[in-house]
Design a protein around this motif. Structure first.
Motif, mmCIF file in Angstrom:
data_model
loop_
_atom_site.group_PDB
_atom_site.id
_atom_site.type_symbol
_atom_site.label_atom_id
_atom_site.label_comp_id
_atom_site.label_asym_id
_atom_site.label_seq_id
_atom_site.Cartn_x
_atom_site.Cartn_y
_atom_site.Cartn_z
ATOM 1 N N LYS A 22 46.628 5.497 17.109
ATOM 2 C CA LYS A 22 47.451 5.666 18.298
ATOM 3 C C LYS A 22 47.941 4.307 18.814
ATOM 4 C CE LYS A 22 47.845 10.013 18.829
ATOM 5 N NZ LYS A 22 49.163 10.662 18.975
ATOM 6 N N LEU A 23 47.081 3.309 18.774
ATOM 7 C CA LEU A 23 47.490 1.976 19.205
ATOM 8 C C LEU A 23 48.442 1.352 18.193
ATOM 9 C CD1 LEU A 23 44.101 0.506 20.503
ATOM 10 C CD2 LEU A 23 45.813 1.844 21.742
ATOM 11 N N SER A 24 48.154 1.497 16.900
ATOM 12 C CA SER A 24 49.031 0.905 15.885
ATOM 13 C C SER A 24 50.416 1.548 15.920
ATOM 14 C CB SER A 24 48.409 1.027 14.493
ATOM 15 O OG SER A 24 48.164 2.370 14.137
ATOM 16 N N MET A 25 50.475 2.856 16.151
ATOM 17 C CA MET A 25 51.790 3.511 16.252
ATOM 18 C C MET A 25 52.468 3.152 17.571
ATOM 19 S SD MET A 25 51.404 7.269 14.460
ATOM 20 C CE MET A 25 50.190 7.865 15.629
ATOM 21 N N GLN A 26 51.701 3.010 18.647
ATOM 22 C CA GLN A 26 52.323 2.626 19.914
ATOM 23 C C GLN A 26 53.036 1.292 19.780
ATOM 24 O OE1 GLN A 26 49.934 1.321 23.340
ATOM 25 N NE2 GLN A 26 51.124 2.708 24.633
ATOM 26 N N TYR A 27 52.404 0.330 19.124
ATOM 27 C CA TYR A 27 53.058 -0.968 18.937
ATOM 28 C C TYR A 27 54.309 -0.823 18.079
ATOM 29 C CZ TYR A 27 53.944 -5.704 17.302
ATOM 30 O OH TYR A 27 54.555 -6.890 16.968
ATOM 31 N N ALA A 28 54.249 0.014 17.026
ATOM 32 C CA ALA A 28 55.427 0.222 16.178
ATOM 33 C C ALA A 28 56.559 0.870 16.966
ATOM 34 C CB ALA A 28 55.054 1.089 14.970
ATOM 35 N N VAL A 29 56.237 1.842 17.809
ATOM 36 C CA VAL A 29 57.266 2.485 18.636
ATOM 37 C C VAL A 29 57.819 1.495 19.657
ATOM 38 C CG1 VAL A 29 57.676 4.300 20.354
ATOM 39 C CG2 VAL A 29 56.335 4.806 18.304
ATOM 40 N N LEU A 30 56.956 0.696 20.242
ATOM 41 C CA LEU A 30 57.397 -0.322 21.207
ATOM 42 C C LEU A 30 58.404 -1.265 20.574
ATOM 43 C CD1 LEU A 30 56.964 -1.661 24.041
ATOM 44 C CD2 LEU A 30 55.171 -3.038 22.955
ATOM 45 N N GLU A 31 58.194 -1.602 19.320
ATOM 46 C CA GLU A 31 59.071 -2.547 18.623
ATOM 47 C C GLU A 31 60.367 -1.908 18.132
ATOM 48 O OE1 GLU A 31 58.522 -6.137 17.751
ATOM 49 O OE2 GLU A 31 57.545 -5.614 19.647
ATOM 50 N N THR A 32 60.339 -0.611 17.821
ATOM 51 C CA THR A 32 61.486 -0.001 17.143
ATOM 52 C C THR A 32 62.193 1.109 17.933
ATOM 53 O OG1 THR A 32 59.918 1.433 15.976
ATOM 54 C CG2 THR A 32 60.653 -0.546 14.830
ATOM 55 N N TYR A 33 61.453 1.849 18.763
ATOM 56 C CA TYR A 33 62.044 2.968 19.504
ATOM 57 C C TYR A 33 61.567 2.970 20.956
ATOM 58 C CZ TYR A 33 62.808 4.594 14.707
ATOM 59 O OH TYR A 33 63.180 4.692 13.389
ATOM 60 N N PRO A 34 61.722 1.886 21.682
ATOM 61 C CA PRO A 34 61.100 1.782 23.008
ATOM 62 C C PRO A 34 61.672 2.730 24.055
ATOM 63 C CG PRO A 34 62.591 -0.050 22.623
ATOM 64 C CD PRO A 34 62.462 0.662 21.316
ATOM 65 N N ASP A 35 62.900 3.224 23.849
ATOM 66 C CA ASP A 35 63.547 4.052 24.874
ATOM 67 C C ASP A 35 63.636 5.524 24.497
ATOM 68 O OD1 ASP A 35 64.048 1.824 26.561
ATOM 69 O OD2 ASP A 35 65.744 1.270 25.295
ATOM 70 N N VAL A 36 63.027 5.899 23.387
ATOM 71 C CA VAL A 36 63.095 7.285 22.922
ATOM 72 C C VAL A 36 62.200 8.169 23.783
ATOM 73 C CG1 VAL A 36 62.359 8.784 21.031
ATOM 74 C CG2 VAL A 36 63.766 6.779 20.549
ATOM 75 N N GLU A 37 62.690 9.367 24.104
ATOM 76 C CA GLU A 37 61.937 10.348 24.873
ATOM 77 C C GLU A 37 61.213 11.308 23.925
ATOM 78 O OE1 GLU A 37 61.684 10.813 28.288
ATOM 79 O OE2 GLU A 37 62.721 8.883 28.557
ATOM 80 N N ALA A 38 60.001 11.703 24.293
ATOM 81 C CA ALA A 38 59.201 12.574 23.431
ATOM 82 C C ALA A 38 58.558 13.696 24.231
ATOM 83 C CB ALA A 38 58.112 11.762 22.722
ATOM 84 N N LYS A 39 58.257 14.771 23.524
ATOM 85 C CA LYS A 39 57.516 15.884 24.116
ATOM 86 C C LYS A 39 56.428 16.312 23.134
ATOM 87 C CE LYS A 39 59.714 19.196 26.253
ATOM 88 N NZ LYS A 39 60.544 20.410 26.510
ATOM 89 N N TYR A 40 55.211 16.499 23.647
ATOM 90 C CA TYR A 40 54.078 16.985 22.872
ATOM 91 C C TYR A 40 53.641 18.335 23.421
ATOM 92 C CZ TYR A 40 53.453 12.207 21.072
ATOM 93 O OH TYR A 40 53.634 10.979 20.476
ATOM 94 N N ARG A 41 53.132 19.191 22.537
ATOM 95 C CA ARG A 41 52.635 20.494 22.965
ATOM 96 C C ARG A 41 51.269 20.786 22.368
ATOM 97 N NH1 ARG A 41 57.637 24.900 22.999
ATOM 98 N NH2 ARG A 41 58.686 24.085 24.848
ATOM 99 N N PHE A 42 50.459 21.468 23.162
ATOM 100 C CA PHE A 42 49.118 21.900 22.769
ATOM 101 C C PHE A 42 49.185 23.283 22.134
ATOM 102 C CE2 PHE A 42 45.447 24.519 24.217
ATOM 103 C CZ PHE A 42 44.414 23.869 23.543
#
Length: 450
Positions: A22-42
């Motif tokens: 989760k941390l490694s992907m967060q850094y990758a998203v911060l570097e490449t897709y910082p403004d993208v909106e997301a939705k998660y569902r349970f």
């Protein structure tokens, strides 16, 4: 021993009580897709019924997430154990705060059933929405909270007796069989306390094997960064399905596995996190992308197998490495799908026979392996005592929280068991047609095509 005390609060106590990927992907998203909106569902795959009291406990624990922050000691640990994270990311994580009031929507859906004591039954609707770079950190703590709330408010016919020895025995069996073990049990653990007991047992077994020279296996580390810090072991993790799912939805499905590998290499150019996940849209499209760029493929240290038949996966992985000019014996397959001791030992022998390296990410079998007991007991030191062998298994929750959409585009996952799909049904059908996936006995067509 006394009867169990009233249910405790199921609060997450550390921002690092999550999986490393989760941390490694967060850094990758911060570097490449910082403004993208997301939705998660349970999704409650098992259809287990919940209660309103459990719901109230989950709500309190979700609210408590906004108190978490990275401490100076935790930051120092990340700097020491995770050198691939630059100071700029650690600065970002230090300033990060969960905002559950605006990003998490949890609703209790009554079923209309009530017990004579007034207990109200129902289900949960849960969504997380916001910037991808922020919402990416919710999945693991939310699943941990839901599981702990269920097993402290609904299904309470169990206790910790024998859990240390059970974990120790499992560790010894794996290590003396030569298995390299990573503990992967954060998301579906019974409770935080259960997770801690298991880590103590695995660490103790590792010390025994190291001191006694009984085998070449060992505890490689844990995916949970908090417990890696607590027990000073290596935090383990690279990339998860959602990274490929998100990039595919944003930029197109054809070549999306390779495109994700390219993104990952730009963020982590030293190759330290170079384990590729192979089954986001079944294995075949992954291997098509993998062998299409031999130079890139050779740079990756290994592959993670997370669905389908692992015994079939071994020769496919070996063939793929050979096709790109890599020595399979210098690469690794990380097995992580529904493993127990016997399965790990079986796969270790098969990988050894094929001449390819392997390791094992074992989760629920370690952190949620309990038996039902009629009279649960509270111990002064939880987990002590002989292993419980009587009583039926007390099953873990069968649940997931998955990326549902990116910038309004549906995200899907298509497992190597083609009937186990995640996402909007129409989007799943579209992606299956796009990749030419056909169902043959519930599995995809195996192997790279070149």
């Amino acid at each position: 021993m006394a009867a169990l005390s009233p249910a405790p609060e199921c609060y997450i106590q550390s921002i690092l009580d999550t999986d490393l990927y989760k941390l490694s992907m967060q850094y990758a998203v911060l570097e490449t897709y910082p403004d993208v909106e997301a939705k998660y569902r349970f999704t409650n795959r098992g259809g287990t019924r919940f209660t309103r009291n459990m719901y109230d406990a989950v709500c309190r624990a979700i609210k408590h997430l906004d108190t978490l922050l990275l401490t100076s000691d935790e930051r120092a640990f990340l700097s020491r154990r995770c050198p691939y994270f630059p100071a700029s990311y650690l600065d970002y994580l230090s300033s990060f705060r969960f905002r559950p009031d605006s990003q998490v929507n949890l609703v209790f859906v009554p079923s209309g059933d009530k017990d004579s004591d007034g207990t109200e039954w129902g289900s949960f609707d849960l969504e997380v929405q916001g910037k991808w770079v922020e919402t990416i950190l919710y999945e693991v703590p939310l699943m941990s909270i839901i599981s702990e709330a269920y097993f402290t408010h609904v299904d309470i016919q169990w206790d910790y007796v024998g859990q240390f020895e059970l974990a120790r025995q499992k560790g010894l069996a794996l290590y003396t069989s030569g298995c390299l073990l990573s503990e992967f049990g954060s998301r579906r653990r019974r409770t935080y306390k259960a997770h801690d007991i298991v880590m103590r047992g695995l660490v103790a077994a590792n010390a025994e094997v190291s001191d006694g020279g009984k085998g070449k296996g060992k505890l490689v580390g844990t995916s949970n960064v908090h417990f890696a810090h607590k027990y000073d072991v290596v935090p383990i993790g690279t990339i998860a399905h959602e990274m490929v799912m998100g990039i595919a939805a944003l930029e197109g499905y054809e070549g999306s596995n390779g495109r994700t590998m390219d993104v990952w290499e730009k963020v982590y150019p030293d190759g330290s996190l170079g384990i590729a996940l192979t089954d986001t849209f079944t294995t075949k499209p992954f291997f098509d992308d993998f062998v299409s760029n031999p130079e890139r493929a050779r740079r990756w240290r290994g592959l993670r197998q997370d669905s389908g038949d692992p015994l079939k996966f071994i020769p496919v992985a070996k063939e793929a490495f050979e096709r790109v000019g890599a020595d399979p014996s210098q690469k690794v397959v990380v097995f992580s799908d529904s493993l127990d001791v016997d399965r790990c030992v079986e796969l270790k022998k098969a990988a050894d026979a094929a001449g390819i390296g392997c390791s094992f990410g074992v989760g629920t079998f370690l952190t949620n392996d309990f038996r039902r007991v009629q009279e649960p007991v509270q111990q002064e030191k939880p987990g002590e005592g002989p292993v419980r062998t009587e009583g039926e298994k007390s099953k873990a929750l069968n649940m997931v929280i998955k990326l549902y959409s990116i910038n309004g585009q549906h995200c899907v996952k298509i497992s190597d068991e083609l009937t186990k799909n995640t996402g909007d049904p129409e989007a799943v059908a579209l992606v299956k047609r796009r990749f030419g996936l056909e169902e043959h006995g519930g599995e995809s067509t195996w192997g790279p095509t070149v």
